[in-house]
Motif scaffolding. Sequence first.
Motif, PDB file in Angstrom:
ATOM      1  N   SER A 119       0.536  -1.373   0.015  1.00 52.86           N
ATOM      2  CA  SER A 119       0.357  -0.081  -0.122  1.00 52.86           C
ATOM      3  C   SER A 119       0.335   0.962  -0.276  1.00 52.86           C
ATOM      4  N   GLN A 120       1.929   1.321   0.295  1.00 56.29           N
ATOM      5  CA  GLN A 120       3.192   2.647   0.505  1.00 56.29           C
ATOM      6  C   GLN A 120       3.543   2.419  -0.700  1.00 56.29           C
ATOM      7  N   GLU A 121       3.832   2.303  -2.190  1.00 56.15           N
ATOM      8  CA  GLU A 121       4.009   1.474  -2.676  1.00 56.15           C
ATOM      9  C   GLU A 121       3.405   2.929  -3.581  1.00 56.15           C
ATOM     10  N   ARG A 122       3.877   4.015  -4.590  1.00 55.95           N
ATOM     11  CA  ARG A 122       2.794   4.811  -5.768  1.00 55.95           C
ATOM     12  C   ARG A 122       2.387   4.188  -6.767  1.00 55.95           C
ATOM     13  N   THR A 123       2.717   3.286  -7.171  1.00 54.84           N
ATOM     14  CA  THR A 123       1.854   2.582  -8.198  1.00 54.84           C
ATOM     15  C   THR A 123       1.910   0.822  -7.818  1.00 54.84           C
ATOM     16  N   TYR A 124       1.002   0.837  -7.784  1.00 56.42           N
ATOM     17  CA  TYR A 124       1.392  -0.954  -7.250  1.00 56.42           C
ATOM     18  C   TYR A 124       2.344  -1.770  -8.447  1.00 56.42           C
ATOM     19  N   VAL A 125       3.062  -3.205  -7.582  1.00 55.67           N
ATOM     20  CA  VAL A 125       3.964  -3.618  -8.033  1.00 55.67           C
ATOM     21  C   VAL A 125       3.691  -5.025  -8.259  1.00 55.67           C
ATOM     22  N   ASN A 126       4.302  -5.981  -8.676  1.00 59.55           N
ATOM     23  CA  ASN A 126       3.543  -6.985  -9.056  1.00 59.55           C
ATOM     24  C   ASN A 126       4.053  -8.247  -8.134  1.00 59.55           C
ATOM     25  N   PHE A 127       5.560  -7.224  -7.758  1.00 59.78           N
ATOM     26  CA  PHE A 127       5.506  -8.234  -7.087  1.00 59.78           C
ATOM     27  C   PHE A 127       5.588  -8.913  -5.431  1.00 59.78           C
ATOM     28  N   TYR A 128       4.668  -7.684  -4.979  1.00 65.55           N
ATOM     29  CA  TYR A 128       3.622  -7.857  -3.972  1.00 65.55           C
ATOM     30  C   TYR A 128       2.614  -9.272  -4.207  1.00 65.55           C
ATOM     31  N   GLY A 129       1.872  -8.786  -4.996  1.00 65.35           N
ATOM     32  CA  GLY A 129       1.101 -10.323  -5.001  1.00 65.35           C
ATOM     33  C   GLY A 129       1.899 -11.567  -5.644  1.00 65.35           C
ATOM     34  N   LEU A 130       3.179 -11.491  -6.387  1.00 63.41           N
ATOM     35  CA  LEU A 130       3.572 -12.411  -6.345  1.00 63.41           C
ATOM     36  C   LEU A 130       3.924 -13.381  -5.266  1.00 63.41           C
ATOM     37  N   LEU A 131       4.590 -12.130  -4.196  1.00 64.63           N
ATOM     38  CA  LEU A 131       4.693 -12.886  -2.660  1.00 64.63           C
ATOM     39  C   LEU A 131       3.854 -12.798  -1.876  1.00 64.63           C
ATOM     40  N   GLY A 132       2.769 -12.438  -2.307  1.00 66.66           N
ATOM     41  CA  GLY A 132       1.430 -13.384  -1.164  1.00 66.66           C
ATOM     42  C   GLY A 132       1.170 -14.724  -1.901  1.00 66.66           C
ATOM     43  N   GLU A 133       0.906 -14.884  -3.431  1.00 66.23           N
ATOM     44  CA  GLU A 133       0.476 -16.028  -3.572  1.00 66.23           C
ATOM     45  C   GLU A 133       1.662 -16.424  -3.616  1.00 66.23           C
ATOM     46  N   ARG A 134       3.156 -16.715  -3.135  1.00 65.62           N
ATOM     47  CA  ARG A 134       4.033 -17.863  -2.773  1.00 65.62           C
ATOM     48  C   ARG A 134       3.829 -18.268  -1.034  1.00 65.62           C
ATOM     49  N   PHE A 135       2.706 -17.714  -0.895  1.00 62.46           N
ATOM     50  CA  PHE A 135       3.069 -17.239   0.524  1.00 62.46           C
ATOM     51  C   PHE A 135       1.345 -17.974   0.887  1.00 62.46           C
ATOM     52  N   SER A 136       0.173 -18.096   0.165  1.00 61.27           N
ATOM     53  CA  SER A 136      -0.938 -18.939   0.239  1.00 61.27           C
ATOM     54  C   SER A 136      -0.506 -20.231  -0.264  1.00 61.27           C
ATOM     55  N   ARG A 137      -0.109 -20.188  -1.062  1.00 60.65           N
ATOM     56  CA  ARG A 137       0.569 -21.366  -1.892  1.00 60.65           C
ATOM     57  C   ARG A 137       1.248 -22.599  -0.762  1.00 60.65           C
ATOM     58  N   LEU A 138       1.439 -22.060   0.403  1.00 58.80           N
ATOM     59  CA  LEU A 138       2.462 -23.016   1.324  1.00 58.80           C
ATOM     60  C   LEU A 138       1.986 -24.210   2.490  1.00 58.80           C
ATOM     61  N   ASN A 139       1.110 -23.544   2.905  1.00 60.87           N
ATOM     62  CA  ASN A 139      -0.229 -24.667   3.896  1.00 60.87           C
ATOM     63  C   ASN A 139      -1.016 -23.523   3.496  1.00 60.87           C
ATOM     64  N   GLN A 140      -2.142 -23.877   4.853  1.00 61.15           N
ATOM     65  CA  GLN A 140      -3.659 -23.266   5.012  1.00 61.15           C
ATOM     66  C   GLN A 140      -3.675 -22.201   5.892  1.00 61.15           C
ATOM     67  N   ALA A 141      -2.376 -22.447   7.033  1.00 62.50           N
ATOM     68  CA  ALA A 141      -2.299 -21.357   7.600  1.00 62.50           C
ATOM     69  C   ALA A 141      -2.407 -20.063   7.327  1.00 62.50           C
ATOM     70  N   TRP A 142      -1.103 -19.609   6.238  1.00 58.48           N
ATOM     71  CA  TRP A 142      -0.614 -18.612   5.400  1.00 58.48           C
ATOM     72  C   TRP A 142      -2.546 -18.345   4.199  1.00 58.48           C
ATOM     73  N   SER A 143      -2.245 -19.275   3.899  1.00 60.12           N
ATOM     74  CA  SER A 143      -4.229 -18.989   3.550  1.00 60.12           C
ATOM     75  C   SER A 143      -5.260 -18.252   3.957  1.00 60.12           C
ATOM     76  N   GLN A 144      -5.753 -18.506   5.228  1.00 60.61           N
ATOM     77  CA  GLN A 144      -6.516 -18.325   6.190  1.00 60.61           C
ATOM     78  C   GLN A 144      -6.021 -16.683   7.266  1.00 60.61           C
ATOM     79  N   ALA A 145      -5.113 -16.422   6.682  1.00 59.66           N
ATOM     80  CA  ALA A 145      -4.073 -15.380   7.220  1.00 59.66           C
ATOM     81  C   ALA A 145      -4.394 -14.549   6.512  1.00 59.66           C
ATOM     82  N   PHE A 146      -4.337 -14.916   5.549  1.00 64.83           N
ATOM     83  CA  PHE A 146      -4.756 -13.453   4.311  1.00 64.83           C
ATOM     84  C   PHE A 146      -6.283 -13.842   4.264  1.00 64.83           C
TER      85      PHE A 146
END
Length: 717
Positions: free
Chosen positions: A478-505
């Motif tokens: 949210s602090q970036e001037r424009t959206y950076v796809n880096f954060y979306g890919l990072l969130g996708e990587r963590f959400s695919r690790l296990n169910q705990a990360w998906s529930q956290a997001f």
Amino acid sequence: MKRGRTETANSPEPEERRERDVGGSSKERQRSRDVGGSRDRERERDRDRRRDTRTYRDRDAGDKEDRENRRERDRAAEKDPRASKYNGDYEAFPTRKVKEDALAPSGGAYIPPARLRAMQKSITDKASPEYQRMTWDALKKSINGLVNKVNTANIKLIVPELFSENLVRGRGLMCRSLMKAQAAALPFTPVYASLVAVVNSKLPQIGDLLLARLVTQYRRAYRRNDKTVCVAVTKFIAHLVNQKVAHEILALQILTLLLERPTDDSVEVAVGFMREVGAYLTEISSRATNAIFERFRTILHEGSIDKRTQYMVEVLFQVRKDMFKDNKAVAEELELVEDEDQITHSVSLDDEDLQIEDGLNVFKVDDEYLLNEERYGDIKKEILGDSDDDDDDEDGDDDGDDDDDDDDEDAAEAMKKAHEKIQIQDETNTSLINLRRGIYLTIMSSLNFEECAHKLMKLGISEGQEIEVCNMIIECCSQERTYVNFYGLLGERFSRLNQAWSQAFAACFEETFKTIHRYETNRLRNVAKFFAHCLATDALTWNVFALVRLTETDTTSASRIFLRILFEELNSSMGLKKLKERLSDPSMVISVDVGGSFANRGVFDGLFPKDNPRNTRFAINYFTSIHLGALTTDLREHLKNAPKLIMQQAQEVDSSDSDSSDSSDSSDSDSDSDSSDSDSDSSDSSSNSDSSSSSSSSSSSSESEASRRKKRNKRRN
């Protein structure tokens, strides 16, 4: 006339007179030169004489001071009759100035060993300031001696001796000795860094204090343009980064600062620093290292530095080409700490709250001296082990069972103490703040999402702290001037690790949607695009839409903007057809607790409300305004058929009412017939007339009800 002729005859010729005058002037010049030279020699002799006089005066002053000291000692011996009794035996002669000597400033007058032993014997109270002062001096000498004699060959022997000293009390002395020794012997910097790594793995407060002092010293030297101190400090920091005592962010900040406004000295310091830490940075953060070398190349092409400095930069590029084969990060014999045991401190170059604790360098009376010594004794046993274990192993086998039982009891007590220590909670949230700082620095220093995910997983995130990582990822996005796809890919990587990360997001989505009115427009846009990426890649469950209710009263302007950006990104990522299929999936059902019982409802019922025509029209208009009217086909059909459905519902209600009224009339007629069985024939005739009248009245009432329904339908149409 004769006299005149004689004078004319004896008078020299003009040429001879000129030569004599010239010769005379040259002799005078030589004479004056000799006089000037003699004056210079006189000045030199006077200067030497004064210097010798000053030397003799100082020597005489020293002799005079010695003579006065001897006189004072002789005078004291004359006054004290015990001096003649003990004949100068200082061990037997009890001193009268124990307190004054013990409390004298450290590094003061020299005390003979015999007198020092006598002083130590005379002090029996171990909690007294005099005894604490003597132990402080002994601790200082011991730490300085061990640090000064450490090298690659004996470092494994020095470490246990160092831990046997009270390093918690002498942590300031330890850091000062290390910094002085490293500045005096730069080639031994890897050895000192390895020693710090071992100590830091057991006592991390020493590593933190040393880094704070090094960073503060570097700032001071950089402001003063002290090149010598900068070179020494940066070399020490480089090897601490190699040993993973300091985070690599500190090294990158130093390089960025040195190369921001390049000068000959700053580039030279940066080259030396890069040669020491380059191998480690290339392995850990390759893209940042490439950026630093690009900056070096730009400086080299600009030609604003000296030829000598340019040659140093060229040599650095050659060292990089050779893969730093002569500048390894850590030598094999100095790898004494495992990676999982090392504690890395995230000290930044621009931290303003660094605590250097200069007061730890000087002696202070400790009111709880004995208690603190006992505490460090427990810590020393935990680090080095109990020294009595070896003696117990050498005993016979007669009492083997008893020894085993004692060992088991000691182990149980040790485990109990360890659990008590572990259960201590920090109410100041210092660990949580440090965790968030570490997550932020890791995200900012990573060059791609795979590297960032790998580093974050190595931070040792404990169970239950996944939500902190998710919140920091969303906050950084949210602090970036424009959206950076880096954060979306990072969130996708963590959400695919296990169910705990998906529930956290998913929990983060719920919290964000509830507090979306606090976000600015730019932050709101970045967060919406982040969650749209996670939903489009199925990294985040679509059940999160169950908490969204798209009505005029249940939404705000901020939430409507959030949903607009979210669905626009989903449309661009998935396509309108696939998005409509996903939103129309009948299997997307959740169970809702309704009054103690569970009821099933659709996940997207809140997005497409059908409970009220007003809410239905609002949803249709909303999706049409964001160019997604194709999603509201079912809503339009429902709104079109809404009057017919309402009529059917009304008819069902009326029919149920009429059935209930008919059943009541029939029950009344049955009761009347039962009561009239005992009457005569006249009564039978009357009953027939009553039945005919009741049938006629029922037919007339049904006709009136049908006419009323027709009128009601006409009014509704």
